[in-house]
Design a protein around this motif. Sequence first.
Motif, mmCIF file in Angstrom:
data_model
loop_
_atom_site.group_PDB
_atom_site.id
_atom_site.type_symbol
_atom_site.label_atom_id
_atom_site.label_comp_id
_atom_site.label_asym_id
_atom_site.label_seq_id
_atom_site.Cartn_x
_atom_site.Cartn_y
_atom_site.Cartn_z
ATOM 1 N N ASN A 1 -10.641 -1.277 -2.327
ATOM 2 C CA ASN A 1 -10.125 -1.215 -0.959
ATOM 3 C C ASN A 1 -8.627 -0.916 -0.934
ATOM 4 O O ASN A 1 -8.150 -0.142 -0.090
ATOM 5 C CB ASN A 1 -10.396 -2.533 -0.222
ATOM 6 N N ASP A 2 -7.871 -1.521 -1.854
ATOM 7 C CA ASP A 2 -6.435 -1.261 -1.903
ATOM 8 C C ASP A 2 -6.159 0.195 -2.272
ATOM 9 O O ASP A 2 -5.262 0.826 -1.717
ATOM 10 C CB ASP A 2 -5.752 -2.185 -2.917
ATOM 11 N N ASN B 1 -6.939 2.309 0.807
ATOM 12 C CA ASN B 1 -5.876 2.172 1.812
ATOM 13 C C ASN B 1 -4.631 2.948 1.404
ATOM 14 O O ASN B 1 -3.959 3.547 2.253
ATOM 15 C CB ASN B 1 -5.523 0.694 2.006
ATOM 16 N N HIS C 1 0.826 -1.205 0.000
ATOM 17 C CA HIS C 1 0.000 0.000 0.000
ATOM 18 C C HIS C 1 0.864 1.261 0.000
ATOM 19 O O HIS C 1 0.496 2.267 -0.630
ATOM 20 C CB HIS C 1 -0.944 -0.008 1.203
#
Length: 398
Positions: free
Chosen positions: A299-300, A303, A247
């Motif tokens: 979601n990645d 993040n 991330h």
Amino acid sequence: MYSDMADSEFRIYCENFALTPSLRPKLSDGEIEYCFGNHVRVYHRDKIAHENGSCHLSSHRIYWLANKRKQGSKLPVFMFSVRLSNIASVSRQSSLFSSPKIILNLNGVRPSKSGKALFIKLSFRDGMRDKFFDRLKSALAKKAWLEPQKAAKRQGFSTTSAGIRGLIEREKKRVEKAEREVDEAFKDLDALMAKASAIVDLAKKYSSGMAARSDGKKEEKDQFLAMLTDMGIPNPVTRESAGSKYHEQLARQLADFFMQEKDPGSGKTRLNGLGGMITLPDAFCIFNRARGTEMVSPNDLLNACELLETLHLPIAFRRFPSDVMVIQAKDLSEKKICDRIVEHIKSSGAVSPIELSRDFSISLVLAHHHLNNAEQSAYICRDQSEDGIRYYINLFIQ
């Protein structure tokens, strides 16, 4: 640059390199990043030279950057790169009481003053040693840094390549090669990634050829050039290559992507071309289209965006009270946006959200948000009628 190095004999192998705005190594044309490791210690022979840094492996070099920053600066206190062409061989070293290591045996560019063999050890404390080693062995076997030299050697003169006949033959071979590369690249995903560099180069050549033509339609040229601009990430960060720092590295690449110049030499970044701000869903689509097959999940991406502030990158992540999430240039403020809207209304007259969206090249959601914010700050006022809502400069405050 090298005064801090443990052994001056290694200076000839270690070179400086440029960084991107997000502090990632700036790769040269045709260079592809393979792997990343964090918390890597560097040894010159068996003596510790540098503590705790991040290590990037590309098709041409190994890059190492200290995790510690210079006082009052975002730059690492030390960094260096080693060309893969200077590495004679590599091996693994494991011990029960120390971190797993990779040994880089260096070529004899010059005789060692001490008469000892020259080698660098990379000690991995994040579990990436074996993956890094396998990618390194593969890169050394491919010798990608020799490709430009091979191409130059093939460009010799002969009587068969002269005159009109020679031009026709060369053009025929060029077209056949281009068709072969496209056919091979799209056979499967692995072949596509292996041919990524060649496909990007081919697209650039077609771009140059189209720009040189005078009979083409401007709309077709603009559409094609926009498509090439979207092919902006030949080396996408993946979970496999970045490991536990996925991330963080994704956030850095996201910053590089949106701060990249839209047109080389224009000084205008991709984010500036989008009005300095873009909604997260739009960013998700543009970013994934540029990454090709290595897509990221919502979601990645979220993040990664939440790490932008802690990493001190040139773009910022914001969440409005309406739950609209955006990526924006760090120096973009609400006052700047309001001032820009006021100047636009002064020059063009009253404006609707749809018109502002078109004129500012932003989404309708952001146009509504900017106008509502400017109205709440008393820069503008609205007139609501059967024709809809239009915004005017607030003359009472002015």
